[in-house]
Write a protein that holds these residues in place. Structure first.
Motif, short mmCIF file in Angstrom:
data_model
loop_
_atom_site.label_atom_id
_atom_site.label_comp_id
_atom_site.label_asym_id
_atom_site.label_seq_id
_atom_site.Cartn_x
_atom_site.Cartn_y
_atom_site.Cartn_z
N PRO A 53 -0.64 1.49 7.23
CA PRO A 53 -0.28 2.63 6.38
C PRO A 53 -1.50 3.17 5.65
O PRO A 53 -2.39 2.43 5.27
N VAL A 54 -1.51 4.49 5.46
CA VAL A 54 -2.60 5.12 4.72
C VAL A 54 -2.31 5.04 3.23
O VAL A 54 -1.19 5.29 2.79
N THR A 55 -3.28 4.72 2.43
CA THR A 55 -3.07 4.64 0.99
C THR A 55 -3.80 5.73 0.24
O THR A 55 -3.58 5.92 -0.94
N ARG A 56 -4.68 6.48 0.92
CA ARG A 56 -5.36 7.58 0.26
C ARG A 56 -5.77 8.62 1.28
O ARG A 56 -5.87 8.34 2.48
N VAL A 57 -5.98 9.85 0.82
CA VAL A 57 -6.38 10.94 1.69
C VAL A 57 -7.59 11.62 1.08
O VAL A 57 -8.00 11.30 -0.02
N SER A 58 -8.15 12.58 1.82
CA SER A 58 -9.35 13.24 1.36
C SER A 58 -9.13 13.99 0.05
O SER A 58 -8.08 14.56 -0.19
N ALA A 59 -10.17 14.01 -0.77
CA ALA A 59 -10.10 14.74 -2.04
C ALA A 59 -10.01 16.24 -1.83
O ALA A 59 -9.74 16.98 -2.76
N ALA A 60 -10.26 16.71 -0.59
CA ALA A 60 -10.20 18.14 -0.30
C ALA A 60 -8.78 18.66 -0.20
O ALA A 60 -8.56 19.85 -0.21
N THR A 61 -7.80 17.77 -0.12
CA THR A 61 -6.42 18.22 0.02
C THR A 61 -5.84 18.68 -1.31
O THR A 61 -6.31 18.31 -2.38
N SER A 62 -4.77 19.50 -1.21
CA SER A 62 -4.09 19.94 -2.42
C SER A 62 -3.23 18.79 -2.96
O SER A 62 -2.97 17.81 -2.27
N LYS A 74 3.39 6.04 4.32
CA LYS A 74 4.05 4.78 4.00
C LYS A 74 5.41 4.68 4.69
O LYS A 74 5.80 3.63 5.18
N ALA A 75 6.12 5.83 4.73
CA ALA A 75 7.47 5.83 5.31
C ALA A 75 7.46 5.59 6.81
O ALA A 75 8.38 4.97 7.36
N VAL A 76 6.43 6.10 7.51
CA VAL A 76 6.39 6.00 8.97
C VAL A 76 5.30 5.06 9.47
O VAL A 76 5.09 4.94 10.67
#
Length: 276
Positions: A53-62, A74-76
């Motif tokens: 699961p991913v716990t963080r994404v790029s700071a460029a996202t809204s 997390k869900a998938v």
């Protein structure tokens, strides 16, 4: 760490589903989304191991895209990856790979989105899209594309309520201070067909088609007639349709911070009307 390369059949996504969501997105360069420390991606979908699961994404996202991405991953049990360069997504987009069928991903995503969903899933071919609102305004969309029977590509990207880019010249018969829409503003909730000679057929979900005539309040539905509150107009190029007439199509209109939200059946859009 270099971004892993993938060899998934992206033609499925490009040929069937990308247009489904692009009508609500703002123009953006075709660049891959920067990602933070992605896990190693498999060479082919058939060799995929269970992603973490991913716990963080790029700071460029809204903010909205970031929150959705974390919740959905997390869900998938999604794996973060660079969005394919061939996709016309914004620099805020996040792409996830899920080793699950789209049929099981859709309810999981819907559970994460909850009351933020604008309508329900729209499906075309191998792709499905879901619009997401924030504070009553269109903010993002989620696009699913089937890569294989047990693999799904998930795209989460920012979206904007469509606004009228240019105000047409005030046509004869316009009522000052009243809000109007162009026919292209209704794409997504009302199908508008130009029949020629000033006639248009307008069809909203769950409603019989309404045929209107520019300059006349009298419209036709089946074998009967409908009296419109205001007269449809044209500037010679565009249909200029009074917002007040939307209820004749079975649609509802609510005010939002950036204009209005139009809901027709389970479909809805945000738009800024023209006021002459």
């Amino acid at each position: 760490m270099p971004t892993p390369r993938t060899t998934w059949p992206l033609a499925l996504l490009l040929s069937s589903g990308l247009a489904l969501a692009q009508t609500t997105t703002s123009p953006a360069p075709a660049t891959a989304t920067p990602v933070s420390a992605p896990a190693a991606a498999p060479a082919t979908p058939s060799q995929t191991t269970a992603p973490k699961p991913v716990t963080r994404v790029s700071a460029a996202t809204s903010k909205t895209v970031s929150a959705l991405s974390i919740g959905i991953s997390k869900a998938v049990k999604g794996q973060l990856l660079s969005c394919p360069k061939s996709l016309k997504v914004s620099t805020q987009a996040v792409c996830l790979y899920a080793k699950s069928a789209a049929s099981s991903v859709r309810p999981a995503v819907r559970g994460v989105v909850g009351a933020q969903a604008l309508g329900d899933w729209k499906t075309s071919g191998q792709a499905s899209s879901l619009l997401v609102q924030e504070g009553g305004n269109l903010a993002a969309y989620v696009l699913l594309s089937t890569l294989s029977p047990q693999e799904t590509l998930i795209v989460i990207d920012a979206a904007q309520a469509r606004t009228t880019t240019a105000k047409p010249a005030s046509p004869a018969g316009v009522v000052k201070g009243q809000p109007y829409l162009l026919d292209k503003d209704l794409v997504g909730v009302v199908n508008v067909i130009n029949l020629g000679a000033g006639k248009y057929r307008m069809n909203a979900p769950g409603q019989a088609a309404l045929t209107i005539t520019v300059g006349s309040k009298l419209a036709q539905r089946g074998a009967g007639t409908v009296d419109l509150p205001m007269t449809p107009l044209t500037d010679g190029t565009n249909l200029i349709f009074p917002v007040a007439n939307l209820r004749a199509l079975g649609c509802t209109v609510t005010d939002s911070a950036n204009g209005i939200t139009i809901a027709c059946g389970s479909d809805s859009i945000g738009v800024k009307p023209i006021v002459f």
